[in-house]
Design a protein around this motif. Structure first.
Motif, PDB file in Angstrom:
ATOM      1  N   VAL A 295       1.465  -1.365   0.328  1.00  0.00           N
ATOM      2  CA  VAL A 295      -0.066   0.296  -0.053  1.00  0.00           C
ATOM      3  C   VAL A 295       0.870   1.130   0.068  1.00  0.00           C
ATOM      4  CG1 VAL A 295      -1.842   1.238   1.454  1.00  0.00           C
ATOM      5  CG2 VAL A 295      -1.780  -1.077   1.224  1.00  0.00           C
ATOM      6  N   ILE A 296       1.737   1.165   0.699  1.00  0.00           N
ATOM      7  CA  ILE A 296       3.185   2.494   0.504  1.00  0.00           C
ATOM      8  C   ILE A 296       3.642   2.491  -0.547  1.00  0.00           C
ATOM      9  CG2 ILE A 296       4.731   2.965   2.119  1.00  0.00           C
ATOM     10  CD1 ILE A 296       3.569   2.002   4.722  1.00  0.00           C
ATOM     11  N   SER A 297       3.873   1.283  -0.930  1.00  0.00           N
ATOM     12  CA  SER A 297       4.738   2.015  -1.664  1.00  0.00           C
ATOM     13  C   SER A 297       4.647   1.765  -3.329  1.00  0.00           C
ATOM     14  CB  SER A 297       6.354   0.479  -2.014  1.00  0.00           C
ATOM     15  OG  SER A 297       5.672  -0.862  -2.013  1.00  0.00           O
ATOM     16  N   THR A 298       3.820   1.031  -3.180  1.00  0.00           N
ATOM     17  CA  THR A 298       3.326   1.052  -5.046  1.00  0.00           C
ATOM     18  C   THR A 298       1.862   1.728  -4.509  1.00  0.00           C
ATOM     19  OG1 THR A 298       2.045  -1.500  -4.542  1.00  0.00           O
ATOM     20  CG2 THR A 298       4.583  -0.911  -5.919  1.00  0.00           C
ATOM     21  N   GLY A 299       1.564   1.907  -3.743  1.00  0.00           N
ATOM     22  CA  GLY A 299      -0.425   2.798  -3.596  1.00  0.00           C
ATOM     23  C   GLY A 299      -1.038   1.421  -4.043  1.00  0.00           C
TER      24      GLY A 299
END
Length: 166
Positions: free
Chosen positions: A76-80
């Motif tokens: 969720v943080i790194s690739t959305g």
């Protein structure tokens, strides 16, 4: 039909890296920023009535839940990663869980098993080869291998108020 050449970078990655060009790249599909909901692992790995199979099903559900809890927040943080892309990461978790299950079965049963036709290669070896091939493609798709992760740039945390990740 596949297209030759390098895979295009995801839009947000190109923006983070400062390489986005409107004349060459498109923003692509935009999904609502909702975290993926964890599937009901009891539906995917149903339990037998009792005994060793019930214990194994519970262990599979626990392993899948642990893997989901470890992987999804990072994605969720790194690739959305969003809810609409949940099926890909669910497939990744199921595949990894089945590989874990197969490796445990190979350890218990051995590489060669006795059948009515004599000693043969354990069927789990063929199953694991197929799962590992699928796992490699999902790992690359999600950016979870060292080489695919190196192609994803971390979001810039500078003081820019116009930043996409504020």
């Amino acid at each position: 039909m596949s297209v030759s050449g390098a895979k295009p970078k995801p839009h947000l990655q190109a923006v983070r890296e400062g390489t986005f060009r409107a004349d060459r790249q498109t923003e692509g599909a935009r999904f609502s920023p909702v975290d993926p909901v964890e599937p009901d692992w009891a539906e995917i790995f149903p339990s037998a009535s009792r005994g060793a199979l019930a214990k194994e099903a519970k262990e599979l559900r626990d392993y899948a839940a642990t893997l989901w809890a470890r992987i999804v927040p990072a994605l969720v943080i790194s690739t959305g990663l969003t809810e609409t892309q949940r099926e890909t990461v669910t497939d990744y978790v199921i595949t990894a869980t089945r590989i874990w299950q197969g490796e445990r079965a190979l350890t218990r049963q051995g590489m060669v098993v006795q059948t009515e036709r004599g000693m043969v290669k354990n069927p789990w070896t063929s199953v694991l080869n197929a799962y590992r091939s699928h796992f490699r493609s999902l790992t690359g798709e999600l950016g979870l291998s060292p080489s695919s992760a190196s192609r994803i740039a971390a979001p810039d945390t500078g003081g820019d108020d116009d930043d996409t990740f504020d």
